[in-house]
Design an enzyme around this catalytic site. Structure first.
Site, short mmCIF file in Angstrom:
data_model
loop_
_atom_site.label_atom_id
_atom_site.label_comp_id
_atom_site.label_asym_id
_atom_site.label_seq_id
_atom_site.Cartn_x
_atom_site.Cartn_y
_atom_site.Cartn_z
N GLY A 31 0.81 -1.22 0.00
CA GLY A 31 0.00 0.00 0.00
C GLY A 31 0.84 1.27 0.00
N ALA A 32 0.18 2.39 0.37
CA ALA A 32 0.80 3.72 0.22
C ALA A 32 1.33 3.82 -1.21
CB ALA A 32 1.89 3.95 1.27
N HIS A 37 4.16 1.48 -8.19
CA HIS A 37 3.21 0.37 -8.03
C HIS A 37 2.24 0.33 -9.21
CE1 HIS A 37 4.01 1.31 -3.60
NE2 HIS A 37 4.34 0.05 -3.67
N LYS A 151 13.25 -2.12 -8.30
CA LYS A 151 13.62 -1.31 -7.13
C LYS A 151 14.09 -2.21 -5.96
CE LYS A 151 12.95 1.94 -3.80
NZ LYS A 151 12.79 1.12 -2.62
P1 AMP Z 1 6.03 -2.47 -1.69
O1 AMP Z 1 4.65 -1.97 -1.57
O2 AMP Z 1 7.08 -1.44 -1.40
O3 AMP Z 1 6.26 -3.78 -1.00
O4 AMP Z 1 6.25 -2.77 -3.24
C1 AMP Z 1 5.36 -3.55 -3.98
C2 AMP Z 1 5.95 -3.80 -5.34
O5 AMP Z 1 6.17 -2.55 -6.00
C3 AMP Z 1 7.33 -4.50 -5.28
O6 AMP Z 1 7.42 -5.45 -6.34
C4 AMP Z 1 8.28 -3.36 -5.47
O7 AMP Z 1 9.53 -3.74 -6.00
C5 AMP Z 1 7.52 -2.49 -6.46
N1 AMP Z 1 8.02 -1.12 -6.43
C6 AMP Z 1 8.26 -0.36 -5.32
N2 AMP Z 1 8.79 0.83 -5.69
C7 AMP Z 1 8.88 0.82 -7.05
C8 AMP Z 1 9.35 1.75 -8.02
N3 AMP Z 1 9.84 2.94 -7.67
N4 AMP Z 1 9.27 1.41 -9.33
C9 AMP Z 1 8.77 0.19 -9.70
N5 AMP Z 1 8.32 -0.73 -8.83
C10 AMP Z 1 8.38 -0.43 -7.52
#
Ligand code: AMP
Length: 284
Positions: A31-32, A37, A151
Protein backbone atom coordinates in the site's frame (compact mmCIF):
# COMPACT_ATOMS: atom_id res chain seq x y z
CA UNK A 1 -12.83 -2.97 -9.25
CA UNK A 2 -13.98 -5.74 -6.94
CA UNK A 3 -12.64 -5.70 -3.41
CA UNK A 4 -12.13 -8.97 -1.52
CA UNK A 5 -11.14 -9.30 2.12
CA UNK A 6 -11.50 -13.07 2.52
CA UNK A 7 -8.99 -15.53 1.08
CA UNK A 8 -11.66 -18.13 0.31
CA UNK A 9 -13.83 -15.65 -1.61
CA UNK A 10 -11.11 -14.27 -3.88
CA UNK A 11 -9.74 -17.76 -4.50
CA UNK A 12 -13.15 -19.10 -5.57
CA UNK A 13 -13.72 -16.10 -7.87
CA UNK A 14 -10.28 -16.37 -9.50
CA UNK A 15 -10.41 -20.15 -9.90
CA UNK A 16 -13.65 -19.69 -11.84
CA UNK A 17 -12.03 -17.06 -14.08
CA UNK A 18 -9.11 -19.36 -14.65
CA UNK A 19 -11.37 -22.21 -15.66
CA UNK A 20 -12.99 -19.80 -18.11
CA UNK A 21 -9.53 -19.40 -19.71
CA UNK A 22 -8.59 -16.04 -18.21
CA UNK A 23 -4.98 -15.14 -17.45
CA UNK A 24 -4.32 -13.74 -13.98
CA UNK A 25 -1.69 -11.04 -13.39
CA UNK A 26 -0.82 -10.22 -9.80
CA UNK A 27 0.86 -7.22 -8.14
CA UNK A 28 1.49 -7.69 -4.39
CA UNK A 29 2.06 -4.43 -2.45
CA UNK A 30 2.09 -3.00 1.05
CA UNK A 31 0.00 0.00 0.00
CA UNK A 32 0.80 3.72 0.22
CA UNK A 33 0.81 3.39 -3.52
CA UNK A 34 2.81 5.54 -5.93
CA UNK A 35 3.31 5.52 -9.67
CA UNK A 36 5.90 2.72 -9.35
CA UNK A 37 3.21 0.37 -8.03
CA UNK A 38 0.74 1.58 -10.62
CA UNK A 39 3.25 0.88 -13.41
CA UNK A 40 3.16 -2.79 -12.34
CA UNK A 41 -0.64 -2.85 -12.57
CA UNK A 42 -0.35 -1.24 -16.00
CA UNK A 43 2.13 -3.92 -17.11
CA UNK A 44 -0.31 -6.64 -16.08
CA UNK A 45 -3.20 -4.86 -17.86
CA UNK A 46 -1.09 -4.49 -21.00
CA UNK A 47 -0.63 -8.26 -21.05
CA UNK A 48 -4.43 -8.57 -21.17
CA UNK A 49 -4.66 -10.28 -17.79
CA UNK A 50 -7.24 -9.95 -15.07
CA UNK A 51 -5.19 -7.62 -12.91
CA UNK A 52 -5.14 -8.36 -9.20
CA UNK A 53 -3.44 -6.12 -6.64
CA UNK A 54 -3.04 -6.89 -2.95
CA UNK A 55 -2.44 -4.42 -0.16
CA UNK A 56 -1.12 -6.02 3.00
CA UNK A 57 1.47 -4.58 5.35
CA UNK A 58 3.14 -7.85 6.22
CA UNK A 59 4.27 -7.87 9.86
CA UNK A 60 6.38 -10.99 9.25
CA UNK A 61 8.85 -9.12 7.02
CA UNK A 62 9.63 -6.21 9.36
CA UNK A 63 12.78 -6.84 11.36
CA UNK A 64 12.30 -3.39 12.95
CA UNK A 65 9.00 -2.93 14.81
CA UNK A 66 9.24 0.89 14.62
CA UNK A 67 9.45 0.66 10.82
CA UNK A 68 6.26 -1.46 10.87
CA UNK A 69 4.45 0.96 13.21
CA UNK A 70 5.43 3.94 11.05
CA UNK A 71 4.71 2.33 7.68
CA UNK A 72 2.50 4.80 5.77
CA UNK A 73 -1.12 3.98 4.94
CA UNK A 74 -3.21 5.87 2.38
CA UNK A 75 -5.96 3.35 1.66
CA UNK A 76 -8.60 5.67 0.18
CA UNK A 77 -6.10 7.23 -2.21
CA UNK A 78 -4.78 3.76 -3.09
CA UNK A 79 -8.24 2.50 -4.00
CA UNK A 80 -8.80 5.58 -6.13
CA UNK A 81 -5.46 5.17 -7.94
CA UNK A 82 -6.11 1.47 -8.60
CA UNK A 83 -9.61 2.23 -9.95
CA UNK A 84 -8.12 4.85 -12.28
CA UNK A 85 -5.44 2.41 -13.45
CA UNK A 86 -8.17 -0.10 -14.36
CA UNK A 87 -7.17 -2.68 -11.74
CA UNK A 88 -9.82 -5.44 -11.72
CA UNK A 89 -9.47 -6.93 -8.25
CA UNK A 90 -8.11 -5.65 -4.94
CA UNK A 91 -7.31 -8.11 -2.15
CA UNK A 92 -7.24 -6.46 1.24
CA UNK A 93 -6.78 -9.16 3.86
CA UNK A 94 -6.37 -8.79 7.63
CA UNK A 95 -3.41 -10.31 9.48
CA UNK A 96 -5.56 -13.18 10.78
CA UNK A 97 -6.88 -13.85 7.28
CA UNK A 98 -3.31 -14.14 6.01
CA UNK A 99 -1.91 -16.04 8.99
CA UNK A 100 -4.82 -17.90 10.63
CA UNK A 101 -2.39 -20.04 12.64
CA UNK A 102 -0.04 -17.14 13.42
CA UNK A 103 3.56 -17.05 12.21
CA UNK A 104 5.28 -18.53 15.22
CA UNK A 105 5.79 -21.98 13.73
CA UNK A 106 5.99 -20.76 10.17
CA UNK A 107 7.78 -22.66 7.46
CA UNK A 108 11.37 -21.62 6.77
CA UNK A 109 12.71 -21.36 3.26
CA UNK A 110 16.17 -22.33 2.13
CA UNK A 111 17.37 -19.19 0.39
CA UNK A 112 21.08 -20.02 0.65
CA UNK A 113 23.56 -17.26 -0.11
CA UNK A 114 20.86 -14.68 -0.93
CA UNK A 115 19.87 -14.53 2.72
CA UNK A 116 23.40 -13.86 3.93
CA UNK A 117 24.28 -10.72 1.95
CA UNK A 118 23.13 -7.11 1.60
CA UNK A 119 19.46 -6.88 2.65
CA UNK A 120 19.65 -10.43 4.00
CA UNK A 121 22.56 -9.51 6.25
CA UNK A 122 21.23 -6.13 7.40
CA UNK A 123 17.61 -7.23 7.86
CA UNK A 124 17.72 -10.66 9.55
CA UNK A 125 14.54 -12.62 8.94
CA UNK A 126 13.23 -10.13 6.39
CA UNK A 127 13.35 -12.45 3.38
CA UNK A 128 11.80 -15.33 5.34
CA UNK A 129 8.87 -12.98 5.99
CA UNK A 130 8.76 -11.98 2.33
CA UNK A 131 8.67 -15.64 1.25
CA UNK A 132 6.01 -16.46 3.81
CA UNK A 133 3.66 -13.75 2.56
CA UNK A 134 4.30 -14.29 -1.15
CA UNK A 135 3.88 -18.06 -0.79
CA UNK A 136 0.59 -17.58 1.06
CA UNK A 137 -0.61 -14.95 -1.44
CA UNK A 138 0.20 -17.20 -4.39
CA UNK A 139 -1.74 -20.03 -2.76
CA UNK A 140 -4.74 -17.72 -2.50
CA UNK A 141 -4.29 -15.95 -5.84
CA UNK A 142 -3.59 -18.44 -8.64
CA UNK A 143 -1.43 -16.00 -10.60
CA UNK A 144 -0.09 -16.89 -14.03
CA UNK A 145 2.08 -13.77 -13.95
CA UNK A 146 3.64 -11.96 -11.03
CA UNK A 147 4.80 -8.36 -11.51
CA UNK A 148 7.65 -7.11 -9.33
CA UNK A 149 9.74 -3.94 -9.29
CA UNK A 150 13.48 -3.91 -9.94
CA UNK A 151 13.62 -1.31 -7.13
CA UNK A 152 13.77 -4.31 -4.75
CA UNK A 153 16.44 -6.14 -6.71
CA UNK A 154 17.35 -8.76 -4.13
CA UNK A 155 13.68 -9.36 -3.29
CA UNK A 156 13.07 -10.19 -6.97
CA UNK A 157 15.84 -12.80 -6.80
CA UNK A 158 14.46 -14.22 -3.56
CA UNK A 159 10.94 -14.52 -5.00
CA UNK A 160 12.33 -16.14 -8.16
CA UNK A 161 14.01 -18.69 -5.92
CA UNK A 162 10.82 -19.21 -3.90
CA UNK A 163 8.78 -19.87 -7.05
CA UNK A 164 11.45 -22.30 -8.25
CA UNK A 165 11.84 -24.17 -4.93
CA UNK A 166 8.08 -24.42 -4.36
CA UNK A 167 7.55 -25.38 -8.02
CA UNK A 168 4.86 -22.76 -8.52
CA UNK A 169 3.43 -22.17 -11.95
CA UNK A 170 3.91 -18.44 -12.01
CA UNK A 171 6.02 -16.39 -14.42
CA UNK A 172 7.90 -13.49 -12.86
CA UNK A 173 8.15 -10.16 -14.66
CA UNK A 174 10.63 -7.62 -13.32
CA UNK A 175 9.61 -4.07 -14.22
CA UNK A 176 11.87 -0.99 -14.24
CA UNK A 177 12.25 1.28 -11.23
CA UNK A 178 10.17 4.44 -11.52
CA UNK A 179 11.94 7.56 -10.28
CA UNK A 180 11.05 11.12 -9.32
CA UNK A 181 12.34 13.80 -11.69
CA UNK A 182 15.67 14.16 -9.80
CA UNK A 183 16.26 10.40 -9.87
CA UNK A 184 15.02 9.44 -6.40
CA UNK A 185 13.47 5.98 -6.64
CA UNK A 186 9.76 6.17 -5.81
CA UNK A 187 9.07 4.48 -2.50
CA UNK A 188 6.25 4.47 0.02
CA UNK A 189 8.82 5.34 2.68
CA UNK A 190 9.61 8.63 0.84
CA UNK A 191 6.33 9.91 2.32
CA UNK A 192 8.08 9.97 5.67
CA UNK A 193 10.86 12.28 4.45
CA UNK A 194 10.75 16.04 5.02
CA UNK A 195 11.17 18.34 2.00
CA UNK A 196 14.79 18.88 3.03
CA UNK A 197 15.43 15.13 3.39
CA UNK A 198 13.87 14.51 -0.04
CA UNK A 199 16.56 16.76 -1.53
CA UNK A 200 19.26 14.93 0.45
CA UNK A 201 17.83 11.61 -0.73
CA UNK A 202 18.76 12.44 -4.34
CA UNK A 203 22.32 11.59 -3.30
CA UNK A 204 21.53 7.89 -3.42
CA UNK A 205 20.81 7.91 -7.14
CA UNK A 206 23.71 10.33 -7.72
CA UNK A 207 26.03 7.94 -5.89
CA UNK A 208 24.86 4.91 -7.87
CA UNK A 209 25.28 6.95 -11.08
CA UNK A 210 28.76 7.98 -9.92
CA UNK A 211 29.64 4.27 -9.67
CA UNK A 212 28.15 3.61 -13.09
CA UNK A 213 30.19 6.43 -14.64
CA UNK A 214 33.45 5.49 -12.97
CA UNK A 215 33.57 1.69 -12.84
CA UNK A 216 36.61 0.20 -14.59
CA UNK A 217 37.98 -3.34 -14.65
CA UNK A 218 40.28 -4.06 -11.72
CA UNK A 219 39.99 -3.41 -7.99
CA UNK A 220 36.74 -1.69 -6.96
CA UNK A 221 37.45 -1.00 -3.29
CA UNK A 222 38.37 2.68 -3.71
CA UNK A 223 35.30 3.33 -5.88
CA UNK A 224 33.04 1.70 -3.25
CA UNK A 225 34.72 3.66 -0.45
CA UNK A 226 34.23 6.94 -2.36
CA UNK A 227 30.57 6.05 -2.82
CA UNK A 228 30.08 5.33 0.91
CA UNK A 229 31.85 8.61 1.78
CA UNK A 230 29.60 10.47 -0.67
CA UNK A 231 26.51 9.32 1.22
CA UNK A 232 28.02 9.78 4.68
CA UNK A 233 29.00 13.38 3.86
CA UNK A 234 25.43 14.01 2.65
CA UNK A 235 24.14 13.02 6.11
CA UNK A 236 23.23 9.35 5.58
CA UNK A 237 23.92 6.51 7.97
CA UNK A 238 25.11 3.97 5.43
CA UNK A 239 24.35 0.25 5.74
CA UNK A 240 26.14 -0.58 2.50
CA UNK A 241 27.06 0.53 -0.98
CA UNK A 242 28.18 -2.49 -2.95
CA UNK A 243 28.86 -3.70 -6.46
CA UNK A 244 27.66 -7.23 -7.07
CA UNK A 245 27.20 -9.75 -9.85
CA UNK A 246 23.75 -8.92 -11.23
CA UNK A 247 23.07 -12.63 -11.81
CA UNK A 248 23.67 -13.96 -8.30
CA UNK A 249 24.53 -10.94 -6.09
CA UNK A 250 28.02 -12.20 -5.26
CA UNK A 251 30.06 -9.19 -4.18
CA UNK A 252 32.62 -8.08 -6.77
CA UNK A 253 35.91 -6.70 -5.46
CA UNK A 254 37.97 -7.29 -8.62
CA UNK A 255 35.93 -6.67 -11.75
CA UNK A 256 36.89 -8.61 -14.88
CA UNK A 257 35.10 -6.11 -17.12
CA UNK A 258 32.72 -8.82 -18.41
CA UNK A 259 30.55 -9.93 -15.48
CA UNK A 260 27.30 -7.94 -15.51
CA UNK A 261 27.41 -5.76 -12.37
CA UNK A 262 24.71 -4.07 -10.31
CA UNK A 263 25.35 -1.27 -7.81
CA UNK A 264 23.19 -1.53 -4.68
CA UNK A 265 22.81 0.81 -1.73
CA UNK A 266 20.96 0.98 1.58
CA UNK A 267 21.16 3.95 3.91
CA UNK A 268 19.19 5.77 6.58
CA UNK A 269 18.08 9.38 6.47
CA UNK A 270 16.97 9.95 10.05
CA UNK A 271 15.00 6.80 10.84
CA UNK A 272 13.88 6.21 7.25
CA UNK A 273 15.81 3.45 5.50
CA UNK A 274 16.08 3.81 1.73
CA UNK A 275 17.34 1.28 -0.82
CA UNK A 276 18.11 1.59 -4.50
CA UNK A 277 20.10 -0.09 -7.24
CA UNK A 278 21.38 0.50 -10.73
CA UNK A 279 22.39 -2.03 -13.36
CA UNK A 280 25.80 -0.85 -14.50
CA UNK A 281 25.67 -2.05 -18.09
CA UNK A 282 22.10 -0.99 -18.87
CA UNK A 283 20.38 2.25 -19.74
CA UNK A 284 18.64 2.70 -16.37
P1 AMP B 1 6.03 -2.47 -1.69
O1 AMP B 1 4.65 -1.97 -1.57
O2 AMP B 1 7.08 -1.44 -1.40
O3 AMP B 1 6.26 -3.78 -1.00
O4 AMP B 1 6.25 -2.77 -3.24
C1 AMP B 1 5.36 -3.55 -3.98
C2 AMP B 1 5.95 -3.80 -5.34
O5 AMP B 1 6.17 -2.55 -6.00
C3 AMP B 1 7.33 -4.50 -5.28
O6 AMP B 1 7.42 -5.45 -6.34
C4 AMP B 1 8.28 -3.36 -5.47
O7 AMP B 1 9.53 -3.74 -6.00
C5 AMP B 1 7.52 -2.49 -6.46
N1 AMP B 1 8.02 -1.12 -6.43
C6 AMP B 1 8.26 -0.36 -5.32
N2 AMP B 1 8.79 0.83 -5.69
C7 AMP B 1 8.88 0.82 -7.05
C8 AMP B 1 9.35 1.75 -8.02
N3 AMP B 1 9.84 2.94 -7.67
N4 AMP B 1 9.27 1.41 -9.33
C9 AMP B 1 8.77 0.19 -9.70
N5 AMP B 1 8.32 -0.73 -8.83
C10 AMP B 1 8.38 -0.43 -7.52
Amino acid sequence: MILFKKAGDINTWLMKSRKAGKNIGFVPTMGALHQGHISLVQASKKAGSISVCSIFVNPAQFNDSKDFDNYPSTLEKDIDALEKAGCDILFLPSVTEMYPGGTYNAKTYNLGYLETVLEGKYRPGHFQGVCLVVHRLLNIIPADDLYLGQKDYQQCMVIKKLVEVEKMNTTIHICPTLRESGGLAMSSRNMRLTAEEKKQALKIYETLSFIKNNIKPGNLNQLKQNAVNNLAVAGFKVDYVEIADAGNLEIINEWDGHTKPVAVAAAFLGDVRLIDNLLLDAGD
